[in-house]
Write a protein that holds these residues in place. Structure first.
Motif, PDB file in Angstrom:
ATOM      1  N   VAL A 121       0.841  -1.200   0.000  1.00 37.01           N
ATOM      2  CA  VAL A 121       0.000   0.000   0.000  1.00 37.01           C
ATOM      3  C   VAL A 121       0.874   1.248   0.000  1.00 37.01           C
ATOM      4  O   VAL A 121       0.649   2.183  -0.761  1.00 37.01           O
ATOM      5  N   ARG A 122       1.877   1.236   0.838  1.00 31.17           N
ATOM      6  CA  ARG A 122       2.714   2.430   0.999  1.00 31.17           C
ATOM      7  C   ARG A 122       3.595   2.702  -0.211  1.00 31.17           C
ATOM      8  O   ARG A 122       3.731   3.851  -0.638  1.00 31.17           O
ATOM      9  N   PHE A 123       4.195   1.665  -0.780  1.00 34.82           N
ATOM     10  CA  PHE A 123       5.228   1.902  -1.790  1.00 34.82           C
ATOM     11  C   PHE A 123       4.886   1.416  -3.205  1.00 34.82           C
ATOM     12  O   PHE A 123       5.645   1.682  -4.126  1.00 34.82           O
ATOM     13  N   VAL A 124       3.772   0.703  -3.380  1.00 40.79           N
ATOM     14  CA  VAL A 124       3.439   0.204  -4.720  1.00 40.79           C
ATOM     15  C   VAL A 124       2.152   0.831  -5.231  1.00 40.79           C
ATOM     16  O   VAL A 124       2.156   1.539  -6.235  1.00 40.79           O
ATOM     17  N   SER A 125       1.025   0.550  -4.546  1.00 37.70           N
ATOM     18  CA  SER A 125      -0.258   1.064  -5.013  1.00 37.70           C
ATOM     19  C   SER A 125      -1.277   1.046  -3.884  1.00 37.70           C
ATOM     20  O   SER A 125      -1.325   0.083  -3.108  1.00 37.70           O
ATOM     21  N   PRO A 126      -2.110   2.063  -3.815  1.00 33.69           N
ATOM     22  CA  PRO A 126      -3.171   2.070  -2.804  1.00 33.69           C
ATOM     23  C   PRO A 126      -4.198   0.957  -3.003  1.00 33.69           C
ATOM     24  O   PRO A 126      -4.936   0.615  -2.092  1.00 33.69           O
ATOM     25  N   HIS A 127      -4.224   0.365  -4.182  1.00 35.59           N
ATOM     26  CA  HIS A 127      -5.169  -0.723  -4.444  1.00 35.59           C
ATOM     27  C   HIS A 127      -4.883  -1.955  -3.582  1.00 35.59           C
ATOM     28  O   HIS A 127      -5.763  -2.813  -3.431  1.00 35.59           O
ATOM     29  N   PHE A 128      -3.688  -2.041  -3.027  1.00 34.20           N
ATOM     30  CA  PHE A 128      -3.364  -3.170  -2.152  1.00 34.20           C
ATOM     31  C   PHE A 128      -4.029  -3.041  -0.778  1.00 34.20           C
ATOM     32  O   PHE A 128      -3.888  -3.926   0.059  1.00 34.20           O
ATOM     33  N   ALA A 129      -4.764  -1.972  -0.549  1.00 36.35           N
ATOM     34  CA  ALA A 129      -5.498  -1.811   0.715  1.00 36.35           C
ATOM     35  C   ALA A 129      -6.486  -2.961   0.913  1.00 36.35           C
ATOM     36  O   ALA A 129      -6.687  -3.431   2.034  1.00 36.35           O
ATOM     37  N   TYR A 130      -7.084  -3.429  -0.174  1.00 40.48           N
ATOM     38  CA  TYR A 130      -8.014  -4.562  -0.071  1.00 40.48           C
ATOM     39  C   TYR A 130      -7.281  -5.816   0.371  1.00 40.48           C
ATOM     40  O   TYR A 130      -7.821  -6.635   1.125  1.00 40.48           O
ATOM     41  N   LEU A 131      -6.058  -5.992  -0.081  1.00 37.38           N
ATOM     42  CA  LEU A 131      -5.239  -7.129   0.339  1.00 37.38           C
ATOM     43  C   LEU A 131      -4.904  -7.025   1.824  1.00 37.38           C
ATOM     44  O   LEU A 131      -4.912  -8.032   2.539  1.00 37.38           O
TER      45      LEU A 131
END
Length: 176
Positions: A121-131
């Motif tokens: 989330v912090r360093f790649v993409s905010p879309h990983f928030a679901y993960l």
């Protein structure tokens, strides 16, 4: 290991006391883990993104590299030890081995996902928030299942061994 193979572990009150006290200790950890999570964010992707990327409106700074590194350093060790002990107890419960594999693998994978998703989330993409949310929920659920099964295995008083088969009685002391 002798206690498990012979079925004696279900009659060893001190061992059962250790398992019960450990399960209560882990239940406290489970509760504080949830409280810490919900004190910082909720089960919405927006709250997770805001926590890790910061918010100008709320004057929140993004999580720093060194901050995430410190948390990961501690969590990787602590969660590894916790899961080592807790999943080890699954060897003692009377269920089939393929179920035990799931009971062992899911908590470890979900702990890695929960920890790794923070970085993503912090360093790649905010879309990983679901993960991150999925990892947290799966970890919490798997920990609750492991705690429950550990307590069930103590109070069920079964005479089954670690492979789920009925254990033979204690070895005959007269046998060579």
């Amino acid at each position: 290991m002798r206690f498990v193979i012979t079925g004696e572990w279900s009659r060893n009150r001190l061992l059962q006391t250790i398992v019960v006290l450990y399960a209560f200790y882990v239940a406290g950890l489970w509760l504080t883990n949830a409280l810490l999570y919900f004190s910082k964010m909720s089960l919405t992707a927006a709250s997770v993104v805001e926590y890790y990327l910061g918010s100008e409106d709320r004057f929140l700074s993004p999580r720093s590299y060194s901050g995430l590194l410190e948390v990961s350093h501690f969590h990787l060790f602590a969660m590894g030890m916790l899961l080592l002990v807790l999943t080890h107890l699954m060897l003692f419960i009377p269920v089939r081995n393929h179920v035990k594999v799931w009971l062992i693998v899911v908590p470890f994978v979900s702990a890695f996902v929960d920890e790794g998703a923070s970085w993503l989330v912090r360093f790649v993409s905010p879309h990983f928030a679901y993960l991150k949310i999925a990892g947290f929920l799966t970890l919490q659920t798997s920990l609750a299942v492991l705690i429950g099964l550990s307590l069930w295995s103590v109070f069920a008083g079964t005479q089954r061994n670690y492979e789920g088969r009925v254990a033979a009685g204690p070895p005959d002391s007269a046998a060579p």
